[in-house]
Every structure is written in structure tokens, then in C-alpha cells.
Enzyme design. Sequence first.
Site, short mmCIF file in Angstrom:
data_model
loop_
_atom_site.label_atom_id
_atom_site.label_comp_id
_atom_site.label_asym_id
_atom_site.label_seq_id
_atom_site.Cartn_x
_atom_site.Cartn_y
_atom_site.Cartn_z
N ASP A 9 0.45 -3.61 -6.54
CA ASP A 9 1.86 -2.39 -5.47
C ASP A 9 2.17 -3.11 -4.39
OD1 ASP A 9 1.66 -0.35 -3.40
OD2 ASP A 9 -0.78 -1.46 -3.13
N ASP A 11 2.72 -2.77 -0.49
CA ASP A 11 1.30 -2.86 0.13
C ASP A 11 -0.09 -2.34 0.48
OD1 ASP A 11 3.50 -2.48 2.57
OD2 ASP A 11 4.14 -0.16 2.34
MG LIG Z 1 -0.97 0.01 -1.51
#
Ligand SMILES: [Mg+2]
Length: 243
Positions: A9, A11
Site C-alpha cells: 500500500d 499511504d
Molecule cells: Mg494506507
Amino acid sequence: MGKTIVLFDVDGTLSEPRKKSKQDMREFLQELRKRVTVGIVGGSDLKKIKEQLGDDAETAYDYLFSENGLVAHKAGQLLATQSLKKHLGEDKLKAFINFTLKEIAEVEIPVKRGTFIEFRNGMLNVSPVGRNCSQEERDAFEKYDAEHGIRKDLVEKLKTKFADFGLTFSVGGQISFDVFPNGWDKTFCLQFVEKDFDEIHFFGDKTYKGGNDYEIFESPKTIGHTTTGPEDTMKQCRELFLS
Ligand SMILES: [Mg+2]
């Protein structure tokens, strides 16, 4: 080690939320690539992901999945693209938008502004108050909605009316909810890698139920890892893949 890919992922996993990834992380991922295949899977569009991970993001990683894989790159080459428009077709899309606007027209709330439906590549974002309300109006709607269940009721109506469209409704933030086809979460990207790897690892920060990493974290196709942030991501990867 068999053929292994590690998906990340963006962020809260490779960078602080909405921020650029740091140089040590970029270097670390290149080290990691010497041992395993590295892929990125972010919810944002390609432009935003490149702002965060660098202009070379398409070639710096083996796979780059923006919009959860609706736009899929492998070694800098575009593999495939998907969109809501392509998937649903204009007739279904129009039926959904027409009905939703009618429902919003009839809902009683203290104020209404503009941009009630925002059309995006992979989803519709629906807001009863309208997305171009002020911050004050936004806060007021959130409070009103918590008491009166405006979004919840609208979602229920849409779910019933369009039960055969195969849509997921996700209520988040203060003023809106997202509508997208079932399965268009981060698991969408797995179709591009599942045949080619023995092990698919995934690292994400929002792996709890309702979080945007939950489905891929829980998927039987992946080995899921929860991270508390970039430092923790590097630490866990060092232990798993570089020691
Ligand atoms: Mg995230």
C-alpha cells in the site's frame, strides 16, 4: 525462497499519508527488489502516486497498480485499464445517476450546495449536501447525518433499487459515500500476479474491517502484514526477506 512478490500500500505504509516517500524508503525498496519482486497497490490515481513515490514510479517497481489496479503497469508497460463506464455501460450508469439525483432532490437536509455526484474513473462519489459546500457546512452536515442517518438511508434505497448491478457502497469521510463494482478494492490487482507467483505478500496500514486494505489483507491469495508506518514496513521486510 519460491517465486515471491511483495505488494505495498502507499499511504501510511511507504510514506506518511498524502506525503512523499522518503529517500531511505526508495533505496530500501530497490535493495528488496534484488531478492523479491516488488509491487505497489494504491487507491489514488497514477498522477498522485507518482507525486508520492517519484516520477520514475512506473519503472522503479516491478508492478505499479494505481486505482487499486484499474490502471496496471508491469515494468513500465501498461498492462490493462478498467473503468466504471466500461464496466457498467452508459445505460446502467445513467439509470443509477438519474435515480440518485431524484432521491437527493427529495431528501430534507438544512442546506444543499452543488456537485452531488462526482464521476470518477473507478467510482461515483455521492454527496447529499454537495461536494462544494464550505468547511462549516461540511461539519454541520456530518453532525446532522449522524443524527438522521441521511447517507445510511440513501445507501439502503440504492442497494435495493440496484441490487442486480453488483455494487459496493462505502460510507466514509464527512459528507459522501463511494459506489463501485464489487471486488474493485485492492484485491482487484491480484488477477495480474496470482498466476505468476507462489507467494504474494501484502503490507498495509488499514487492514482492519472497513479499512481500505482489509480485503487484500484477508484474501486467501495473500500473506497479509499490518504496518504502523514506513519505518515498521522496512523493519518487517528486513526480517522477512533480507535476513
Ligand atoms: Mg494506507
